[in-house]
Design a protein around this motif. Sequence first.
Motif, PDB file in Angstrom:
ATOM      1  N   ARG A  29       0.850  -1.195   0.000  1.00 37.11           N
ATOM      2  CA  ARG A  29       0.000   0.000   0.000  1.00 37.11           C
ATOM      3  C   ARG A  29       0.880   1.238   0.000  1.00 37.11           C
ATOM      4  O   ARG A  29       2.027   1.197   0.445  1.00 37.11           O
ATOM      5  CB  ARG A  29      -0.949   0.009   1.192  1.00 37.11           C
ATOM      6  N   ILE A  30       0.321   2.329  -0.481  1.00 35.91           N
ATOM      7  CA  ILE A  30       1.099   3.575  -0.545  1.00 35.91           C
ATOM      8  C   ILE A  30       0.144   4.759  -0.580  1.00 35.91           C
ATOM      9  O   ILE A  30      -0.983   4.653  -1.089  1.00 35.91           O
ATOM     10  CB  ILE A  30       2.007   3.591  -1.803  1.00 35.91           C
ATOM     11  N   ILE A  31       0.590   5.877  -0.002  1.00 37.99           N
ATOM     12  CA  ILE A  31      -0.119   7.143  -0.172  1.00 37.99           C
ATOM     13  C   ILE A  31       0.542   7.873  -1.327  1.00 37.99           C
ATOM     14  O   ILE A  31       1.737   8.161  -1.283  1.00 37.99           O
ATOM     15  CB  ILE A  31      -0.060   8.008   1.096  1.00 37.99           C
ATOM     16  N   TYR A  32      -0.230   8.137  -2.366  1.00 37.60           N
ATOM     17  CA  TYR A  32       0.265   8.908  -3.511  1.00 37.60           C
ATOM     18  C   TYR A  32      -0.304  10.320  -3.414  1.00 37.60           C
ATOM     19  O   TYR A  32      -1.494  10.514  -3.149  1.00 37.60           O
ATOM     20  CB  TYR A  32      -0.178   8.283  -4.843  1.00 37.60           C
ATOM     21  N   THR A  33       0.543  11.338  -3.660  1.00 39.22           N
ATOM     22  CA  THR A  33       0.046  12.709  -3.800  1.00 39.22           C
ATOM     23  C   THR A  33       0.702  13.368  -5.009  1.00 39.22           C
ATOM     24  O   THR A  33       1.849  13.063  -5.349  1.00 39.22           O
ATOM     25  CB  THR A  33       0.332  13.587  -2.560  1.00 39.22           C
ATOM     26  N   ASP A  34      -0.033  14.281  -5.627  1.00 39.74           N
ATOM     27  CA  ASP A  34       0.550  15.142  -6.645  1.00 39.74           C
ATOM     28  C   ASP A  34       1.580  16.060  -5.980  1.00 39.74           C
ATOM     29  O   ASP A  34       1.659  16.147  -4.749  1.00 39.74           O
ATOM     30  CB  ASP A  34      -0.537  16.000  -7.310  1.00 39.74           C
ATOM     31  N   VAL A  35       2.328  16.795  -6.798  1.00 42.73           N
ATOM     32  CA  VAL A  35       3.344  17.698  -6.234  1.00 42.73           C
ATOM     33  C   VAL A  35       2.748  19.002  -5.707  1.00 42.73           C
ATOM     34  O   VAL A  35       3.402  19.717  -4.952  1.00 42.73           O
ATOM     35  CB  VAL A  35       4.447  18.011  -7.276  1.00 42.73           C
ATOM     36  N   ASP A  36       1.517  19.322  -6.088  1.00 43.38           N
ATOM     37  CA  ASP A  36       0.881  20.556  -5.611  1.00 43.38           C
ATOM     38  C   ASP A  36       0.059  20.292  -4.348  1.00 43.38           C
ATOM     39  O   ASP A  36      -1.089  20.715  -4.213  1.00 43.38           O
ATOM     40  CB  ASP A  36       0.019  21.187  -6.711  1.00 43.38           C
ATOM     41  N   VAL A  37       0.678  19.571  -3.421  1.00 45.81           N
ATOM     42  CA  VAL A  37       0.031  19.175  -2.167  1.00 45.81           C
ATOM     43  C   VAL A  37       0.953  19.530  -1.011  1.00 45.81           C
ATOM     44  O   VAL A  37       2.169  19.334  -1.093  1.00 45.81           O
ATOM     45  CB  VAL A  37      -0.255  17.654  -2.149  1.00 45.81           C
ATOM     46  N   ILE A  43     -10.958  -3.538  -2.668  1.00 46.46           N
ATOM     47  CA  ILE A  43     -10.864  -2.087  -2.777  1.00 46.46           C
ATOM     48  C   ILE A  43      -9.472  -1.720  -3.279  1.00 46.46           C
ATOM     49  O   ILE A  43      -8.466  -2.014  -2.636  1.00 46.46           O
ATOM     50  CB  ILE A  43     -11.152  -1.399  -1.429  1.00 46.46           C
ATOM     51  N   TYR A  44      -9.416  -1.066  -4.440  1.00 41.27           N
ATOM     52  CA  TYR A  44      -8.138  -0.706  -5.053  1.00 41.27           C
ATOM     53  C   TYR A  44      -7.558   0.586  -4.478  1.00 41.27           C
ATOM     54  O   TYR A  44      -6.347   0.758  -4.465  1.00 41.27           O
ATOM     55  CB  TYR A  44      -8.291  -0.558  -6.560  1.00 41.27           C
ATOM     56  N   LEU A  45      -8.442   1.478  -4.020  1.00 39.20           N
ATOM     57  CA  LEU A  45      -7.935   2.751  -3.496  1.00 39.20           C
ATOM     58  C   LEU A  45      -9.017   3.482  -2.725  1.00 39.20           C
ATOM     59  O   LEU A  45     -10.204   3.164  -2.810  1.00 39.20           O
ATOM     60  CB  LEU A  45      -7.417   3.633  -4.638  1.00 39.20           C
ATOM     61  N   LYS A  46      -8.589   4.488  -1.962  1.00 44.89           N
ATOM     62  CA  LYS A  46      -9.487   5.439  -1.320  1.00 44.89           C
ATOM     63  C   LYS A  46      -9.100   6.828  -1.798  1.00 44.89           C
ATOM     64  O   LYS A  46      -7.910   7.176  -1.834  1.00 44.89           O
ATOM     65  CB  LYS A  46      -9.362   5.376   0.211  1.00 44.89           C
ATOM     66  N   GLY A  47     -10.096   7.641  -2.165  1.00 46.91           N
ATOM     67  CA  GLY A  47      -9.841   8.994  -2.633  1.00 46.91           C
ATOM     68  C   GLY A  47     -10.999   9.910  -2.294  1.00 46.91           C
ATOM     69  O   GLY A  47     -12.095   9.444  -1.959  1.00 46.91           O
ATOM     70  N   ILE A  52      -4.395   9.858  -3.096  1.00 49.95           N
ATOM     71  CA  ILE A  52      -5.070   8.568  -2.978  1.00 49.95           C
ATOM     72  C   ILE A  52      -4.256   7.595  -2.136  1.00 49.95           C
ATOM     73  O   ILE A  52      -3.032   7.568  -2.192  1.00 49.95           O
ATOM     74  CB  ILE A  52      -5.353   7.924  -4.363  1.00 49.95           C
ATOM     75  N   LEU A  53      -4.966   6.813  -1.346  1.00 48.92           N
ATOM     76  CA  LEU A  53      -4.377   5.687  -0.627  1.00 48.92           C
ATOM     77  C   LEU A  53      -4.603   4.460  -1.503  1.00 48.92           C
ATOM     78  O   LEU A  53      -5.750   4.086  -1.768  1.00 48.92           O
ATOM     79  CB  LEU A  53      -5.040   5.509   0.736  1.00 48.92           C
ATOM     80  N   ILE A  54      -3.530   3.847  -1.980  1.00 45.45           N
ATOM     81  CA  ILE A  54      -3.634   2.804  -3.008  1.00 45.45           C
ATOM     82  C   ILE A  54      -3.324   1.428  -2.433  1.00 45.45           C
ATOM     83  O   ILE A  54      -2.328   1.229  -1.733  1.00 45.45           O
ATOM     84  CB  ILE A  54      -2.673   3.077  -4.172  1.00 45.45           C
ATOM     85  N   ASN A  55      -4.169   0.477  -2.757  1.00 45.98           N
ATOM     86  CA  ASN A  55      -3.965  -0.922  -2.400  1.00 45.98           C
ATOM     87  C   ASN A  55      -3.187  -1.587  -3.543  1.00 45.98           C
ATOM     88  O   ASN A  55      -3.769  -2.188  -4.454  1.00 45.98           O
ATOM     89  CB  ASN A  55      -5.311  -1.609  -2.184  1.00 45.98           C
TER      90      ASN A  55
END
Length: 232
Positions: free
Chosen positions: A25-33, A51-55, A82-85
């Motif tokens: 699992r990983i937390i992905y963010t854009d750079v404008d965060v 569940i593939y992700l939470k957003g 997004i929190l990605i599974n």
Amino acid sequence: VTNTHISASSYYRIALPTVLPKVDRIIYTDVDVINFKDLTEMYNLELKDNIYLKGILDKIVLLSELRQFGVNSTKYFNAGIILINLKSMRINGVENRIRNFIYTHYLEHHDQTAMNAICYNNWEILPLKYAVICLSEYWHLVEFYRNQDKQYMYNERELKQGFYDSTLLHYAGMLKPWEKQYFNKKKKGEYWWYYAKISGYYDEILNHYGFDKTEVDSLIKSIPSNGGLIKN
């Protein structure tokens, strides 16, 4: 498909299941965060096997593009945070399915729409206390979500927590807080500049974007004395 706002690198998040084969699992963010708080609680949220992700929810109007492609979804997530599974995505071949969708459709909203199209029945809503799209006034956030499907509506407590006390703040949209056109829009740009000032690259950033230190310092001082969104 790219434009002046969305570059090819936006699509890189799709490859995370392959790029990180040993990560589940990983937390992905854009750079404008920008990040105000510890991410441990968000990272440890339950992710069921299907569940593939939470957003967080995005504008309801974006559903129209999905429906053009025959995707009967009633909610649409913003892919900027997004929190990605990753484990579930690998097991279910989600990466290749998203890639194939991109190759066979013209996407007005790029990889985000492709991700929504493939994951539409396999994602859950992330509470706004973890992430929120930057808007200048609380009532703007209320309006942003006013027409969502009733079963997915954020309640007043969630909206207020998102606006006043969120963990992650996403400067979504064409204009960014480091751009001249954004500077006087009163859209929480002072927090971005606060972190820019303590980054060690403040002078370089000021010079690159043509800002005067006095005007930026004045903006930073507008942050409430109790820290506002910044939690010390």
